[in-house]
Structure formats: C-alpha cells, structure tokens
Design a protein around this motif. Structure first.
Motif, mmCIF file in Angstrom:
data_model
loop_
_atom_site.group_PDB
_atom_site.id
_atom_site.type_symbol
_atom_site.label_atom_id
_atom_site.label_comp_id
_atom_site.label_asym_id
_atom_site.label_seq_id
_atom_site.Cartn_x
_atom_site.Cartn_y
_atom_site.Cartn_z
ATOM 1 N N ASP A 18 0.811 -1.217 0.000
ATOM 2 C CA ASP A 18 0.000 0.000 0.000
ATOM 3 C C ASP A 18 0.850 1.275 0.000
ATOM 4 O O ASP A 18 0.319 2.387 0.095
ATOM 5 C CB ASP A 18 -0.955 0.006 1.190
ATOM 6 C CG ASP A 18 -0.209 -0.029 2.526
ATOM 7 O OD1 ASP A 18 1.042 -0.031 2.521
ATOM 8 O OD2 ASP A 18 -0.880 -0.056 3.575
ATOM 9 N N GLY A 19 2.162 1.108 -0.089
ATOM 10 C CA GLY A 19 3.046 2.273 -0.146
ATOM 11 C C GLY A 19 3.564 2.742 1.198
ATOM 12 O O GLY A 19 4.446 3.609 1.264
ATOM 13 N N SER A 20 3.048 2.198 2.281
ATOM 14 C CA SER A 20 3.478 2.637 3.613
ATOM 15 C C SER A 20 4.806 1.997 3.996
ATOM 16 O O SER A 20 5.094 0.856 3.642
ATOM 17 C CB SER A 20 2.417 2.274 4.656
ATOM 18 O OG SER A 20 2.268 0.877 4.743
ATOM 19 N N ARG A 21 5.605 2.744 4.719
ATOM 20 C CA ARG A 21 6.903 2.246 5.168
ATOM 21 C C ARG A 21 6.959 2.038 6.681
ATOM 22 O O ARG A 21 7.938 1.503 7.187
ATOM 23 C CB ARG A 21 8.010 3.227 4.760
ATOM 24 C CG ARG A 21 8.271 3.271 3.258
ATOM 25 C CD ARG A 21 9.395 4.226 2.940
ATOM 26 N NE ARG A 21 9.670 4.290 1.510
ATOM 27 C CZ ARG A 21 10.538 3.495 0.877
ATOM 28 N NH1 ARG A 21 11.204 2.599 1.568
ATOM 29 N NH2 ARG A 21 10.737 3.618 -0.412
ATOM 30 N N VAL A 22 5.925 2.506 7.390
ATOM 31 C CA VAL A 22 5.909 2.383 8.847
ATOM 32 C C VAL A 22 4.735 1.511 9.272
ATOM 33 O O VAL A 22 3.601 1.736 8.856
ATOM 34 C CB VAL A 22 5.799 3.761 9.525
ATOM 35 C CG1 VAL A 22 5.836 3.615 11.044
ATOM 36 C CG2 VAL A 22 6.910 4.687 9.054
ATOM 37 N N THR A 23 5.025 0.498 10.072
ATOM 38 C CA THR A 23 3.965 -0.378 10.578
ATOM 39 C C THR A 23 4.059 -0.462 12.094
ATOM 40 O O THR A 23 5.141 -0.386 12.668
ATOM 41 C CB THR A 23 4.083 -1.804 9.995
ATOM 42 O OG1 THR A 23 5.387 -2.335 10.290
ATOM 43 C CG2 THR A 23 3.878 -1.797 8.496
ATOM 44 N N GLU A 24 2.900 -0.592 12.736
ATOM 45 C CA GLU A 24 2.854 -0.756 14.177
ATOM 46 C C GLU A 24 2.981 -2.238 14.506
ATOM 47 O O GLU A 24 2.281 -3.063 13.930
ATOM 48 C CB GLU A 24 1.535 -0.210 14.741
ATOM 49 C CG GLU A 24 1.365 1.292 14.575
ATOM 50 C CD GLU A 24 2.347 2.080 15.431
ATOM 51 O OE1 GLU A 24 2.693 1.585 16.527
ATOM 52 O OE2 GLU A 24 2.767 3.174 15.006
ATOM 53 N N ARG A 25 3.878 -2.572 15.414
ATOM 54 C CA ARG A 25 4.106 -3.970 15.763
ATOM 55 C C ARG A 25 3.990 -4.188 17.269
ATOM 56 O O ARG A 25 4.421 -3.346 18.065
ATOM 57 C CB ARG A 25 5.502 -4.421 15.320
ATOM 58 C CG ARG A 25 5.811 -4.216 13.842
ATOM 59 C CD ARG A 25 4.952 -5.087 12.949
ATOM 60 N NE ARG A 25 5.309 -4.898 11.548
ATOM 61 C CZ ARG A 25 6.080 -5.733 10.855
ATOM 62 N NH1 ARG A 25 6.569 -6.805 11.426
ATOM 63 N NH2 ARG A 25 6.346 -5.488 9.585
ATOM 64 N N THR A 26 3.435 -5.332 17.634
ATOM 65 C CA THR A 26 3.463 -5.802 19.014
ATOM 66 C C THR A 26 4.142 -7.158 18.968
ATOM 67 O O THR A 26 3.729 -8.051 18.226
ATOM 68 C CB THR A 26 2.050 -5.943 19.597
ATOM 69 O OG1 THR A 26 1.407 -4.661 19.595
ATOM 70 C CG2 THR A 26 2.108 -6.466 21.032
ATOM 71 N N VAL A 27 5.213 -7.299 19.737
ATOM 72 C CA VAL A 27 6.025 -8.501 19.619
ATOM 73 C C VAL A 27 6.412 -9.046 20.994
ATOM 74 O O VAL A 27 6.414 -8.320 21.993
ATOM 75 C CB VAL A 27 7.323 -8.221 18.821
ATOM 76 C CG1 VAL A 27 7.009 -7.609 17.465
ATOM 77 C CG2 VAL A 27 8.272 -7.313 19.607
#
Length: 316
Positions: free
Chosen positions: A167-176
């Motif tokens: 989708d063109g986004s480079r930043v994702t929110e992660r829970t790890v």
C-alpha cells in the motif's frame, strides 16, 4: 557498594594509576573524602602498603600487586576492546558495567603489560556509523528491549521499513514478544521476536524501531527456542543476476552483500547472482554502482531499474 567492595576498588584504582588523591577516589567511588581517609586507614591496618603524601595523594608501594591474575598482551587487548565495544554499542546500564570492568582489567595489569596494551590499543579504533542519531537511538531502544525481555512482557513499537509495503506505507505498528538480541556486522543490533502481526518470528533492526514501549501483556519464551542455535527460515526465492565491470570485482566482494550467492569472473565481466525475497531489496544497492553494473534477469527488475533511472534523469 559495601565497605569490602570499596576497599578492593581502592586498591585496584591505585594499581591502575600510580597516584590518586582522596578527592579523585571519592568521585570515582561515589563517597565522601572523609570515607576515603577512613578506608585508607583500614587498608593500612590490614597490611596493604599504602603511601600517603600530603599535597600529592595516595599510592601503592612499588612491587605490591593484587589480585593474582595475569593476562598476556593479546588477552588484555581482547578484553579491553570487548569492553569498549559494549560501552559504544549497548544501553546505559551495560555501558556503566563495561566501563567498570575495563577499569578493573586495567588495574590488574602489570606495568610492562599495561604499557604494551596501551600502545596496541592506540592503533585500533572501533568505528561507529552515524555516531549521533543512529547510535543514540539504538542505545535507547536496547535499554527498553532488555527491560521487556527481563520482565517477560511484550513490546510495542513503530517499525520503519526500508522497502514500502504493497500500500506504499513504510511504517507499521508492531506488538512482539522479544525473544533475544543479536548483533550483525552489516545491520547492527537485531531484535528477534514473535510478531503478532505476522504470526511468526521476525527480525527487526533496532535502529529502525521508534517509540518502543513495554506493554502489560506477558509472554512465555517457547521451550524449544534457543537463541544460540536458532537459524532463521530462508524465504529468499527470487534469483537476480548481474554483470559488473571486472575492475569492480574486488570492491563487490568487499561489499559482502547479504543476498549475494555466487560470483564468477568471465570474459565479459564479473557475473554475480543474488537470491532475494523481493528484487526491491537490491534496488538502491545496484543503483549505487552506476554504469559499472548491468542487471540481466529477471526482466521485471531490469524494467524497475529503468524506471528509477528515468525518474532520476527527470530530477536533473
């Protein structure tokens, strides 16, 4: 630090430096000068040959040496460089411990060994890339990651990817769930963690993490997970071929690209094959070689490079 530890630290400081004043020792050990005076009296009564000179400071009698530990020059350099590496590349808690360890190692070296070690160390420098922003961010993140690991709590952060998502986004929110940390020469510190978004173990470059926060959600490290023996799944399935200017062969080898599989010198150039998850992982690296490289396959990647070159030409 209790009194016994402090007395030993004083002796080590005096072994490391020929003369120390009470004020200098009090600053290093975090106590008052009056406490140092009492400690010096206790050491003298215990048989430690301390020499005190008014206006100069304290020193140990020549020949006194404690504890009975010896290192070769090579061993001492190895330990001190290791401590320096931790100081520069880990979070504040470990940095202080590494600094303390380094001072203790220096303290127990005999005079000739210390001089030779200092001489060799003076000719070695641990280079840092982007010494300000990157290193500071990495160190701060490491401290928070370690906190989550020690508490057994999941970690939440924004991850900045080098290659954009569909989708063109480079930043994702992660829970790890943070399983461990590893250091890679090319990528710096890597976090190995079970990602809720991907439902699998993923690697995150610590310098690309922003806003890390320890959550209240606990996690359990799987019984079958061992960081020392863990090997990531190899999901690289796309083959990329390129021909480099033969004069660049040595530089290509020195670049030690993670995705490079084979390299062979032929009459028409230096043939190199790569294996990637997606060709875009190589885009910037290939473009950095300018006219000294030509991609031969896949055709789709060749077209992608042409498009990028066209955009670059339009900018000029």
């Amino acid at each position: 630090m209790n009194k016994t530890e402090r007395l030993l630290a004083i002796v080590m400081e005096l072994q490391r430096s020929r003369v120390r004043t009470a004020d200098e020792l009090s600053e290093v050990l975090g106590v008052s000068a009056r406490t140092i005076y009492r400690d010096m009296q206790a050491l003298s009564e215990a048989g430690v040959p301390i020499i005190g000179e008014t206006g100069t400071g304290y020193s140990l009698m020549e020949g006194y040496f404690l504890p009975p530990v010896s290192f070769t020059v090579e061993e001492a350099v190895s330990l001190l460089l290791g401590a320096e590496f931790i100081e520069k590349r880990f979070d504040p808690a470990f940095r202080l411990s590494a600094r303390s360890s380094r001072r203790k190692i220096e303290a127990i070296l005999s005079g000739p060994i210390r001089e030779e070690t200092n001489r060799i160390q003076g000719g070695i420098r641990l280079l840092q890339k982007d010494e300000m922003d990157l290193m500071i961010r990495e160190k701060v993140n490491l401290g928070i990651i370690r906190e989550a690991m020690l508490d057994g709590k999941k970690l939440r952060f924004a991850y900045h990817k080098r290659i954009a998502e569909a989708d063109g986004s480079r930043v994702t929110e992660r829970t790890v769930a943070p399983y461990g940390l590893a250091h890679d020469e090319q990528n710096g510190w890597l976090l190995l963690a079970s990602c809720d978004l991907r439902e699998d173990i993923r690697h995150f470059r610590v310098s690309r993490i922003s806003g890390p926060a320890v959550t209240d959600e606990p996690f359990q490290l799987p019984d079958n997970f061992n960081l020392q023996s863990y090997r990531p799944k190899d999901t690289r399935s796309i083959r990329v071929c390129a021909i480099f200017n033969p004069e660049m062969a040595d530089k290509v080898d020195e670049a030690n690209n993670y995705y490079m599989e084979t390299a062979e010198a032929r009459e028409d150039g230096y043939h190199v094959t790569f294996r990637v998850r997606q060709p875009e992982e190589l885009l910037s690296w290939i473009l950095g070689w300018g006219a000294d490289v030509a991609v031969t396959e896949p055709e789709s990647f060749k077209n992608r490079i042409k498009e990028e070159i066209k955009k670059m030409k339009e900018r000029y």
